[in-house]
Design an enzyme around this catalytic site. Structure first.
Site, PDB file in Angstrom:
ATOM      1  N   HIS A 101      20.990 -41.248 -10.283  1.00  0.00           N
ATOM      2  CA  HIS A 101      22.388 -40.961  -9.946  1.00  0.00           C
ATOM      3  C   HIS A 101      22.860 -42.176  -9.139  1.00  0.00           C
ATOM      4  CE1 HIS A 101      20.863 -36.691  -9.823  1.00  0.00           C
ATOM      5  NE2 HIS A 101      22.003 -36.442 -10.410  1.00  0.00           N
ATOM      6  N   ASP A 104      22.089 -41.953  -5.373  1.00  0.00           N
ATOM      7  CA  ASP A 104      20.747 -41.934  -4.794  1.00  0.00           C
ATOM      8  C   ASP A 104      20.106 -43.316  -4.841  1.00  0.00           C
ATOM      9  OD1 ASP A 104      19.955 -39.927  -7.569  1.00  0.00           O
ATOM     10  OD2 ASP A 104      19.378 -42.015  -7.432  1.00  0.00           O
ATOM     11  N   ASP A 307      16.337 -22.966  -8.724  1.00  0.00           N
ATOM     12  CA  ASP A 307      15.905 -24.164  -9.441  1.00  0.00           C
ATOM     13  C   ASP A 307      14.821 -24.868  -8.613  1.00  0.00           C
ATOM     14  OD1 ASP A 307      15.955 -26.061 -11.419  1.00  0.00           O
ATOM     15  OD2 ASP A 307      17.851 -26.983 -10.821  1.00  0.00           O
ATOM     16  N   ASP A 309      12.377 -26.690  -9.614  1.00  0.00           N
ATOM     17  CA  ASP A 309      12.076 -28.047 -10.102  1.00  0.00           C
ATOM     18  C   ASP A 309      10.613 -28.445  -9.915  1.00  0.00           C
ATOM     19  OD1 ASP A 309      14.645 -28.666 -11.012  1.00  0.00           O
ATOM     20  OD2 ASP A 309      15.293 -29.478  -9.086  1.00  0.00           O
ATOM     21  N   ASP A 339      12.479 -34.328 -14.154  1.00  0.00           N
ATOM     22  CA  ASP A 339      13.423 -33.925 -13.112  1.00  0.00           C
ATOM     23  C   ASP A 339      12.708 -32.854 -12.283  1.00  0.00           C
ATOM     24  OD1 ASP A 339      15.548 -33.511 -11.534  1.00  0.00           O
ATOM     25  OD2 ASP A 339      16.934 -32.836 -13.089  1.00  0.00           O
TER      26      ASP A 339
HETATM   27  C1  XLS Z   1      20.265 -30.419 -11.176  1.00  0.00           C
HETATM   28  C2  XLS Z   1      20.194 -31.272 -12.342  1.00  0.00           C
HETATM   29  C3  XLS Z   1      20.399 -32.755 -12.051  1.00  0.00           C
HETATM   30  C4  XLS Z   1      20.663 -33.501 -13.321  1.00  0.00           C
HETATM   31  C5  XLS Z   1      21.256 -34.859 -13.124  1.00  0.00           C
HETATM   32  O1  XLS Z   1      19.870 -29.258 -11.190  1.00  0.00           O
HETATM   33  O2  XLS Z   1      18.984 -31.046 -12.991  1.00  0.00           O
HETATM   34  O3  XLS Z   1      19.307 -33.258 -11.360  1.00  0.00           O
HETATM   35  O4  XLS Z   1      19.511 -33.635 -14.082  1.00  0.00           O
HETATM   36  O5  XLS Z   1      22.442 -34.818 -12.448  1.00  0.00           O
HETATM   37 NI    NI Z   2      18.169 -32.166 -14.531  1.00  0.00          NI
HETATM   38 NI    NI Z   3      17.763 -28.950 -12.209  1.00  0.00          NI
END
Ligand code: XLS
Ligand code: NI
Ligand code: NI
Length: 437
Positions: A101, A104, A307, A309, A339
Protein backbone atom coordinates in the site's frame (compact mmCIF):
# COMPACT_ATOMS: atom_id res chain seq x y z
CA UNK A 1 24.06 -1.68 5.94
CA UNK A 2 24.40 -4.49 8.40
CA UNK A 3 22.23 -7.55 7.95
CA UNK A 4 18.84 -7.54 9.67
CA UNK A 5 18.75 -11.33 9.67
CA UNK A 6 22.33 -12.35 10.46
CA UNK A 7 22.91 -16.08 10.46
CA UNK A 8 20.02 -16.80 8.13
CA UNK A 9 21.09 -17.93 4.69
CA UNK A 10 18.99 -18.24 1.56
CA UNK A 11 16.21 -20.75 2.33
CA UNK A 12 16.87 -23.91 0.34
CA UNK A 13 14.76 -26.84 -0.74
CA UNK A 14 15.88 -29.88 1.27
CA UNK A 15 12.98 -32.26 0.61
CA UNK A 16 10.35 -33.94 2.82
CA UNK A 17 12.90 -35.79 5.00
CA UNK A 18 14.63 -32.59 6.18
CA UNK A 19 14.24 -31.62 9.83
CA UNK A 20 15.64 -28.13 9.22
CA UNK A 21 12.95 -25.55 10.13
CA UNK A 22 14.64 -23.02 7.85
CA UNK A 23 14.34 -25.16 4.72
CA UNK A 24 11.57 -25.97 2.28
CA UNK A 25 10.26 -29.54 2.47
CA UNK A 26 7.92 -29.24 -0.53
CA UNK A 27 8.49 -25.95 -2.34
CA UNK A 28 11.11 -26.77 -4.92
CA UNK A 29 11.00 -23.76 -7.26
CA UNK A 30 12.51 -25.66 -10.19
CA UNK A 31 10.30 -28.76 -9.93
CA UNK A 32 7.94 -29.19 -12.88
CA UNK A 33 4.24 -29.73 -12.22
CA UNK A 34 1.83 -29.94 -15.16
CA UNK A 35 4.46 -28.53 -17.50
CA UNK A 36 5.44 -25.47 -15.45
CA UNK A 37 7.87 -24.93 -12.59
CA UNK A 38 6.48 -24.47 -9.10
CA UNK A 39 7.87 -20.93 -9.14
CA UNK A 40 5.81 -20.15 -12.24
CA UNK A 41 2.67 -21.78 -10.87
CA UNK A 42 2.65 -20.23 -7.42
CA UNK A 43 4.15 -16.78 -7.97
CA UNK A 44 4.57 -16.17 -4.23
CA UNK A 45 4.40 -12.62 -2.95
CA UNK A 46 5.26 -11.11 0.45
CA UNK A 47 3.07 -8.25 1.71
CA UNK A 48 4.81 -5.16 2.97
CA UNK A 49 2.05 -4.06 5.35
CA UNK A 50 1.83 -7.04 7.74
CA UNK A 51 5.38 -8.27 7.40
CA UNK A 52 7.25 -4.98 7.72
CA UNK A 53 4.68 -2.68 9.34
CA UNK A 54 2.79 -5.07 11.59
CA UNK A 55 3.46 -4.17 15.22
CA UNK A 56 1.46 -6.84 16.99
CA UNK A 57 -0.79 -4.31 18.68
CA UNK A 58 -4.44 -5.26 19.12
CA UNK A 59 -7.48 -3.56 20.70
CA UNK A 60 -6.33 -4.82 24.09
CA UNK A 61 -2.61 -4.24 24.05
CA UNK A 62 0.47 -2.51 22.74
CA UNK A 63 2.99 -3.50 20.09
CA UNK A 64 4.96 -6.70 20.74
CA UNK A 65 7.06 -7.17 17.60
CA UNK A 66 10.83 -7.04 17.99
CA UNK A 67 12.13 -5.30 14.87
CA UNK A 68 15.61 -4.06 15.83
CA UNK A 69 16.16 -2.33 12.49
CA UNK A 70 13.05 -0.13 12.89
CA UNK A 71 13.32 2.99 15.08
CA UNK A 72 9.53 3.23 15.26
CA UNK A 73 9.37 6.73 13.73
CA UNK A 74 7.56 7.91 10.61
CA UNK A 75 10.76 9.41 9.19
CA UNK A 76 11.81 8.94 5.57
CA UNK A 77 15.16 7.66 6.79
CA UNK A 78 13.48 4.87 8.71
CA UNK A 79 11.20 4.10 5.76
CA UNK A 80 14.21 3.77 3.45
CA UNK A 81 16.01 1.48 5.86
CA UNK A 82 12.92 -0.68 6.09
CA UNK A 83 12.97 -1.18 2.31
CA UNK A 84 16.51 -2.60 2.48
CA UNK A 85 15.45 -4.93 5.28
CA UNK A 86 12.35 -6.02 3.37
CA UNK A 87 14.38 -6.95 0.32
CA UNK A 88 16.95 -8.81 2.42
CA UNK A 89 14.06 -10.84 3.84
CA UNK A 90 12.26 -11.49 0.54
CA UNK A 91 15.52 -12.41 -1.18
CA UNK A 92 16.54 -14.87 1.55
CA UNK A 93 13.07 -16.37 1.46
CA UNK A 94 13.19 -16.73 -2.32
CA UNK A 95 9.78 -15.22 -3.04
CA UNK A 96 9.72 -13.70 -6.53
CA UNK A 97 7.17 -10.92 -5.73
CA UNK A 98 5.97 -8.43 -3.16
CA UNK A 99 2.95 -6.10 -2.74
CA UNK A 100 2.40 -2.75 -1.02
CA UNK A 101 0.00 0.00 0.00
CA UNK A 102 1.36 3.49 -0.71
CA UNK A 103 1.22 4.56 2.93
CA UNK A 104 2.92 1.52 4.40
CA UNK A 105 6.00 1.97 2.27
CA UNK A 106 6.24 5.73 2.73
CA UNK A 107 5.04 8.20 5.37
CA UNK A 108 1.98 10.40 5.02
CA UNK A 109 3.14 14.02 4.69
CA UNK A 110 1.62 17.26 5.97
CA UNK A 111 -0.29 17.54 2.69
CA UNK A 112 -0.78 15.52 -0.49
CA UNK A 113 2.17 17.09 -2.29
CA UNK A 114 4.52 16.10 0.53
CA UNK A 115 3.03 12.58 0.68
CA UNK A 116 3.65 12.28 -3.05
CA UNK A 117 7.26 13.41 -2.66
CA UNK A 118 7.79 10.87 0.12
CA UNK A 119 6.35 8.14 -2.08
CA UNK A 120 8.68 9.09 -4.94
CA UNK A 121 11.68 8.99 -2.62
CA UNK A 122 10.78 5.49 -1.44
CA UNK A 123 9.92 4.30 -4.94
CA UNK A 124 13.47 5.17 -5.92
CA UNK A 125 14.86 2.85 -3.24
CA UNK A 126 12.34 0.14 -4.14
CA UNK A 127 13.43 0.36 -7.76
CA UNK A 128 17.09 -0.01 -6.78
CA UNK A 129 16.31 -3.04 -4.64
CA UNK A 130 14.11 -4.60 -7.35
CA UNK A 131 16.96 -4.23 -9.80
CA UNK A 132 19.54 -5.56 -7.37
CA UNK A 133 17.51 -8.66 -6.45
CA UNK A 134 15.21 -9.33 -9.42
CA UNK A 135 12.22 -9.30 -7.05
CA UNK A 136 9.14 -7.90 -8.77
CA UNK A 137 6.01 -6.04 -7.76
CA UNK A 138 2.92 -8.27 -8.03
CA UNK A 139 0.59 -5.36 -7.27
CA UNK A 140 0.39 -2.01 -5.61
CA UNK A 141 -2.56 -0.33 -3.95
CA UNK A 142 -3.53 2.87 -2.15
CA UNK A 143 -4.37 2.88 1.53
CA UNK A 144 -7.72 4.67 1.51
CA UNK A 145 -8.79 3.62 5.00
CA UNK A 146 -6.21 4.43 7.73
CA UNK A 147 -6.24 8.22 7.76
CA UNK A 148 -9.10 9.91 9.71
CA UNK A 149 -10.17 11.70 6.50
CA UNK A 150 -11.46 8.33 5.29
CA UNK A 151 -13.69 7.76 8.33
CA UNK A 152 -16.81 7.82 6.11
CA UNK A 153 -15.11 5.92 3.29
CA UNK A 154 -13.06 7.13 0.32
CA UNK A 155 -14.76 6.58 -3.06
CA UNK A 156 -18.06 6.15 -1.18
CA UNK A 157 -17.60 9.02 1.25
CA UNK A 158 -20.55 11.34 1.83
CA UNK A 159 -17.98 14.13 1.41
CA UNK A 160 -17.04 15.00 -2.19
CA UNK A 161 -13.79 16.64 -1.00
CA UNK A 162 -12.68 13.31 0.42
CA UNK A 163 -13.63 11.57 -2.82
CA UNK A 164 -11.43 13.99 -4.74
CA UNK A 165 -8.52 13.38 -2.37
CA UNK A 166 -8.93 9.61 -2.74
CA UNK A 167 -8.83 9.93 -6.55
CA UNK A 168 -5.68 12.03 -6.38
CA UNK A 169 -4.02 9.54 -4.04
CA UNK A 170 -4.99 6.64 -6.28
CA UNK A 171 -3.67 8.43 -9.37
CA UNK A 172 -0.27 8.70 -7.72
CA UNK A 173 -0.30 5.09 -6.48
CA UNK A 174 -1.08 3.97 -10.05
CA UNK A 175 1.81 5.99 -11.43
CA UNK A 176 4.24 4.52 -8.90
CA UNK A 177 2.96 0.98 -9.49
CA UNK A 178 3.50 1.55 -13.21
CA UNK A 179 6.97 2.99 -12.68
CA UNK A 180 7.96 -0.05 -10.62
CA UNK A 181 6.75 -2.45 -13.31
CA UNK A 182 3.84 -3.70 -11.18
CA UNK A 183 1.96 -6.60 -12.77
CA UNK A 184 -1.31 -5.51 -11.23
CA UNK A 185 -3.15 -3.05 -9.03
CA UNK A 186 -5.70 -3.98 -6.36
CA UNK A 187 -8.76 -2.13 -5.18
CA UNK A 188 -9.82 -3.24 -1.75
CA UNK A 189 -12.70 -1.11 -0.52
CA UNK A 190 -11.20 -0.41 2.90
CA UNK A 191 -14.12 1.57 4.26
CA UNK A 192 -16.40 1.48 1.23
CA UNK A 193 -19.59 0.46 2.94
CA UNK A 194 -21.68 1.64 5.86
CA UNK A 195 -22.07 1.40 9.61
CA UNK A 196 -25.75 2.31 9.56
CA UNK A 197 -28.28 2.74 6.76
CA UNK A 198 -29.91 5.52 8.80
CA UNK A 199 -27.32 7.97 7.45
CA UNK A 200 -26.49 6.29 4.13
CA UNK A 201 -27.60 6.84 0.54
CA UNK A 202 -26.47 3.45 -0.68
CA UNK A 203 -27.32 3.91 -4.35
CA UNK A 204 -25.50 7.21 -4.56
CA UNK A 205 -22.43 5.82 -2.78
CA UNK A 206 -22.24 2.85 -5.13
CA UNK A 207 -22.51 5.11 -8.15
CA UNK A 208 -19.61 7.13 -6.82
CA UNK A 209 -17.60 3.93 -6.39
CA UNK A 210 -18.30 3.08 -10.04
CA UNK A 211 -17.26 6.59 -11.13
CA UNK A 212 -14.01 6.21 -9.19
CA UNK A 213 -13.24 2.88 -10.84
CA UNK A 214 -14.17 4.23 -14.28
CA UNK A 215 -11.71 7.09 -13.86
CA UNK A 216 -9.04 4.63 -12.73
CA UNK A 217 -9.56 2.56 -15.89
CA UNK A 218 -9.35 5.72 -17.97
CA UNK A 219 -6.15 6.84 -16.27
CA UNK A 220 -4.58 3.41 -16.56
CA UNK A 221 -5.00 3.64 -20.33
CA UNK A 222 -3.74 7.18 -20.39
CA UNK A 223 -0.42 6.30 -18.75
CA UNK A 224 -0.06 3.02 -20.64
CA UNK A 225 -0.20 0.85 -17.53
CA UNK A 226 -0.92 -2.69 -18.73
CA UNK A 227 -1.11 -4.39 -15.33
CA UNK A 228 -4.27 -6.22 -14.29
CA UNK A 229 -6.85 -4.43 -12.11
CA UNK A 230 -8.31 -6.46 -9.25
CA UNK A 231 -11.19 -5.99 -6.86
CA UNK A 232 -10.74 -7.75 -3.52
CA UNK A 233 -14.05 -8.87 -2.00
CA UNK A 234 -14.66 -8.61 1.75
CA UNK A 235 -18.07 -8.54 3.45
CA UNK A 236 -17.40 -6.59 6.65
CA UNK A 237 -14.65 -5.21 8.89
CA UNK A 238 -13.96 -2.40 9.36
CA UNK A 239 -17.51 -1.47 8.29
CA UNK A 240 -20.64 -3.40 9.19
CA UNK A 241 -21.24 -3.99 5.48
CA UNK A 242 -18.74 -3.51 2.66
CA UNK A 243 -20.14 -3.07 -0.85
CA UNK A 244 -17.64 -5.55 -2.33
CA UNK A 245 -18.98 -8.22 -0.02
CA UNK A 246 -18.16 -11.38 -1.96
CA UNK A 247 -17.26 -12.61 -5.45
CA UNK A 248 -20.88 -12.64 -6.63
CA UNK A 249 -21.57 -9.11 -5.36
CA UNK A 250 -18.39 -7.78 -6.97
CA UNK A 251 -19.18 -9.39 -10.30
CA UNK A 252 -22.71 -8.03 -10.24
CA UNK A 253 -21.44 -4.54 -9.42
CA UNK A 254 -18.82 -4.64 -12.18
CA UNK A 255 -21.36 -5.92 -14.71
CA UNK A 256 -23.98 -3.34 -13.75
CA UNK A 257 -21.48 -0.54 -14.36
CA UNK A 258 -19.90 -1.98 -17.51
CA UNK A 259 -16.57 -2.50 -15.75
CA UNK A 260 -16.27 -6.28 -15.92
CA UNK A 261 -13.83 -6.38 -18.88
CA UNK A 262 -11.35 -4.27 -16.92
CA UNK A 263 -11.24 -6.20 -13.65
CA UNK A 264 -10.53 -9.59 -12.19
CA UNK A 265 -10.94 -10.61 -8.56
CA UNK A 266 -8.30 -11.00 -5.89
CA UNK A 267 -9.80 -13.61 -3.57
CA UNK A 268 -8.73 -13.74 0.09
CA UNK A 269 -9.37 -16.86 2.14
CA UNK A 270 -10.32 -15.15 5.39
CA UNK A 271 -12.66 -12.78 3.56
CA UNK A 272 -14.45 -15.78 2.05
CA UNK A 273 -14.94 -17.18 5.56
CA UNK A 274 -16.30 -13.85 6.81
CA UNK A 275 -18.76 -13.88 3.91
CA UNK A 276 -20.02 -17.28 5.06
CA UNK A 277 -18.41 -19.04 2.09
CA UNK A 278 -15.50 -21.36 1.56
CA UNK A 279 -12.45 -20.22 -0.38
CA UNK A 280 -13.32 -22.87 -2.96
CA UNK A 281 -16.77 -21.32 -3.42
CA UNK A 282 -15.35 -17.85 -3.99
CA UNK A 283 -12.76 -19.16 -6.45
CA UNK A 284 -15.38 -21.12 -8.39
CA UNK A 285 -17.71 -18.11 -8.63
CA UNK A 286 -14.84 -15.96 -9.92
CA UNK A 287 -13.44 -18.69 -12.17
CA UNK A 288 -16.79 -19.41 -13.81
CA UNK A 289 -17.01 -15.71 -14.78
CA UNK A 290 -13.47 -15.73 -16.18
CA UNK A 291 -12.45 -13.38 -13.38
CA UNK A 292 -10.14 -15.43 -11.18
CA UNK A 293 -7.15 -13.13 -11.00
CA UNK A 294 -5.08 -13.58 -7.87
CA UNK A 295 -5.33 -14.77 -4.30
CA UNK A 296 -4.55 -13.31 -0.90
CA UNK A 297 -3.41 -16.46 0.84
CA UNK A 298 -4.20 -16.61 4.52
CA UNK A 299 -6.69 -18.30 6.76
CA UNK A 300 -9.03 -17.34 9.57
CA UNK A 301 -9.68 -19.06 12.83
CA UNK A 302 -12.94 -21.01 12.45
CA UNK A 303 -13.94 -20.05 15.98
CA UNK A 304 -13.26 -16.32 15.70
CA UNK A 305 -15.45 -14.01 13.67
CA UNK A 306 -12.84 -11.57 12.39
CA UNK A 307 -10.09 -11.22 9.84
CA UNK A 308 -7.27 -12.88 11.80
CA UNK A 309 -5.06 -13.12 8.68
CA UNK A 310 -3.17 -16.22 9.78
CA UNK A 311 -0.65 -17.98 7.59
CA UNK A 312 -2.18 -20.88 5.67
CA UNK A 313 -1.03 -24.32 6.82
CA UNK A 314 -4.10 -26.44 6.13
CA UNK A 315 -3.39 -28.87 3.29
CA UNK A 316 -7.07 -29.38 2.43
CA UNK A 317 -7.41 -25.62 1.99
CA UNK A 318 -4.36 -25.34 -0.26
CA UNK A 319 -5.38 -28.45 -2.22
CA UNK A 320 -8.90 -27.16 -2.94
CA UNK A 321 -7.48 -23.73 -3.77
CA UNK A 322 -4.99 -25.14 -6.24
CA UNK A 323 -7.61 -27.47 -7.76
CA UNK A 324 -9.66 -24.40 -8.67
CA UNK A 325 -6.65 -22.37 -9.80
CA UNK A 326 -5.45 -25.19 -12.11
CA UNK A 327 -8.98 -25.78 -13.38
CA UNK A 328 -9.17 -22.18 -14.61
CA UNK A 329 -5.78 -22.31 -16.28
CA UNK A 330 -3.45 -21.12 -13.50
CA UNK A 331 -2.33 -17.62 -12.58
CA UNK A 332 -1.61 -15.18 -15.41
CA UNK A 333 -0.87 -11.82 -13.78
CA UNK A 334 -1.76 -12.89 -10.24
CA UNK A 335 -0.14 -15.12 -7.67
CA UNK A 336 -0.21 -16.44 -4.13
CA UNK A 337 0.12 -13.31 -2.02
CA UNK A 338 0.60 -13.90 1.71
CA UNK A 339 -1.74 -11.28 3.11
CA UNK A 340 -1.06 -12.80 6.52
CA UNK A 341 0.55 -11.80 9.77
CA UNK A 342 2.43 -13.66 12.45
CA UNK A 343 0.60 -13.90 15.78
CA UNK A 344 1.14 -11.20 18.36
CA UNK A 345 2.90 -13.78 20.48
CA UNK A 346 5.32 -14.69 17.62
CA UNK A 347 7.33 -11.53 18.03
CA UNK A 348 10.86 -12.50 16.96
CA UNK A 349 12.14 -11.71 13.46
CA UNK A 350 12.80 -15.39 12.79
CA UNK A 351 9.05 -16.08 13.13
CA UNK A 352 8.59 -14.19 9.84
CA UNK A 353 10.67 -16.89 8.16
CA UNK A 354 8.86 -19.80 9.81
CA UNK A 355 5.50 -18.30 8.82
CA UNK A 356 6.34 -17.78 5.16
CA UNK A 357 8.20 -21.07 4.77
CA UNK A 358 5.18 -22.88 6.20
CA UNK A 359 2.78 -21.08 3.87
CA UNK A 360 4.94 -21.74 0.82
CA UNK A 361 5.32 -25.42 1.69
CA UNK A 362 1.58 -25.76 2.32
CA UNK A 363 0.87 -24.30 -1.14
CA UNK A 364 3.54 -26.44 -2.79
CA UNK A 365 1.91 -29.52 -1.31
CA UNK A 366 -1.53 -28.30 -2.35
CA UNK A 367 -0.24 -27.83 -5.88
CA UNK A 368 1.32 -31.29 -6.06
CA UNK A 369 -1.75 -32.97 -4.56
CA UNK A 370 -4.11 -31.09 -6.87
CA UNK A 371 -2.01 -32.08 -9.89
CA UNK A 372 -2.03 -35.73 -8.74
CA UNK A 373 -5.83 -35.69 -8.35
CA UNK A 374 -6.17 -34.23 -11.84
CA UNK A 375 -3.76 -36.79 -13.30
CA UNK A 376 -5.64 -39.65 -11.61
CA UNK A 377 -8.79 -38.39 -13.30
CA UNK A 378 -11.40 -40.19 -11.18
CA UNK A 379 -12.75 -36.97 -9.62
CA UNK A 380 -13.17 -35.22 -12.97
CA UNK A 381 -14.65 -38.36 -14.52
CA UNK A 382 -17.17 -38.61 -11.68
CA UNK A 383 -18.37 -35.05 -12.16
CA UNK A 384 -18.52 -35.46 -15.93
CA UNK A 385 -20.53 -38.65 -15.59
CA UNK A 386 -22.88 -37.02 -13.07
CA UNK A 387 -24.04 -34.66 -15.80
CA UNK A 388 -24.04 -37.25 -18.61
CA UNK A 389 -27.81 -36.85 -19.16
CA UNK A 390 -27.08 -33.36 -20.50
CA UNK A 391 -24.70 -34.62 -23.18
CA UNK A 392 -27.38 -36.31 -25.27
CA UNK A 393 -31.13 -36.59 -25.82
CA UNK A 394 -33.38 -34.22 -23.95
CA UNK A 395 -30.53 -32.63 -21.94
CA UNK A 396 -28.60 -31.69 -25.08
CA UNK A 397 -31.78 -30.22 -26.55
CA UNK A 398 -32.24 -27.95 -23.52
CA UNK A 399 -28.61 -26.87 -23.50
CA UNK A 400 -28.72 -25.96 -27.16
CA UNK A 401 -31.83 -23.84 -26.60
CA UNK A 402 -34.11 -26.08 -28.66
CA UNK A 403 -36.59 -26.95 -25.90
CA UNK A 404 -39.66 -25.20 -24.52
CA UNK A 405 -42.02 -25.84 -21.60
CA UNK A 406 -44.42 -27.33 -24.11
CA UNK A 407 -41.94 -29.76 -25.67
CA UNK A 408 -40.70 -30.75 -22.21
CA UNK A 409 -44.26 -31.38 -21.02
CA UNK A 410 -44.82 -33.66 -24.00
CA UNK A 411 -41.58 -35.45 -23.19
CA UNK A 412 -42.36 -35.84 -19.47
CA UNK A 413 -45.93 -37.06 -20.13
CA UNK A 414 -44.64 -39.66 -22.56
CA UNK A 415 -41.96 -40.85 -20.07
CA UNK A 416 -44.61 -41.24 -17.38
CA UNK A 417 -42.53 -42.70 -14.54
CA UNK A 418 -40.57 -40.43 -12.15
CA UNK A 419 -37.00 -40.06 -13.42
CA UNK A 420 -34.30 -42.28 -11.88
CA UNK A 421 -31.50 -40.57 -9.90
CA UNK A 422 -27.99 -41.69 -8.92
CA UNK A 423 -26.19 -41.23 -5.61
CA UNK A 424 -24.13 -38.05 -5.15
CA UNK A 425 -21.44 -40.16 -3.41
CA UNK A 426 -20.08 -37.35 -1.24
CA UNK A 427 -18.45 -39.75 1.25
CA UNK A 428 -16.90 -41.79 -1.55
CA UNK A 429 -15.42 -38.58 -3.02
CA UNK A 430 -14.14 -37.33 0.33
CA UNK A 431 -12.37 -40.67 0.76
CA UNK A 432 -10.93 -40.31 -2.73
CA UNK A 433 -9.43 -36.90 -1.84
CA UNK A 434 -7.94 -38.45 1.30
CA UNK A 435 -6.12 -41.02 -0.82
CA UNK A 436 -3.97 -38.13 -2.04
CA UNK A 437 -3.48 -36.13 1.15
C1 XLS B 1 -7.74 -6.23 4.29
C2 XLS B 1 -7.29 -6.53 2.95
C3 XLS B 1 -6.12 -5.67 2.47
C4 XLS B 1 -5.97 -5.78 0.99
C5 XLS B 1 -5.13 -4.71 0.37
O1 XLS B 1 -8.47 -6.99 4.91
O2 XLS B 1 -6.99 -7.88 2.86
O3 XLS B 1 -4.97 -6.02 3.15
O4 XLS B 1 -5.43 -7.01 0.62
O5 XLS B 1 -5.63 -3.46 0.61
NI1 NI C 1 -6.03 -8.84 1.30
NI1 NI D 1 -7.86 -9.27 4.81
Amino acid sequence: MKSAFPGIKRIAYEGPASKNPLAFKHYNPEEIVEGRTMREHLRFAVVYWHTFRGTGSDPFGAATMQRPWDDGTESLKNAKKRVRVAFEFIEKLGAPYYCWHDRDISPEGRNLAESNRNLDAIAKVLKEEQQRTGIKLLWGTANLFSHPRYAHGAATSCNAEVFAHACAQTKKALEVTHKLGGEGYTFWGGREGYQTLLNTDMKREQEHLAAFLRMAVEYKKKIGFRGQFYIEPKPKEPTKHQYDSDSAACLNFLREHGLLPHFKLNIETNHATLAGHTMQHELEVAGAAGALGSIDANTGDELLGWDTDQFPTNIYLTTYTMLSVLKYGGFKSGGVNFDAKVRRESFEPIDLFYAHIGGMDAFARGLKIAAAIRKDGRLDAFVKDRYASWDKGIGAKVESGKASFKSLEEYALKKGNPPKNHSGRQEFLENLINEFI
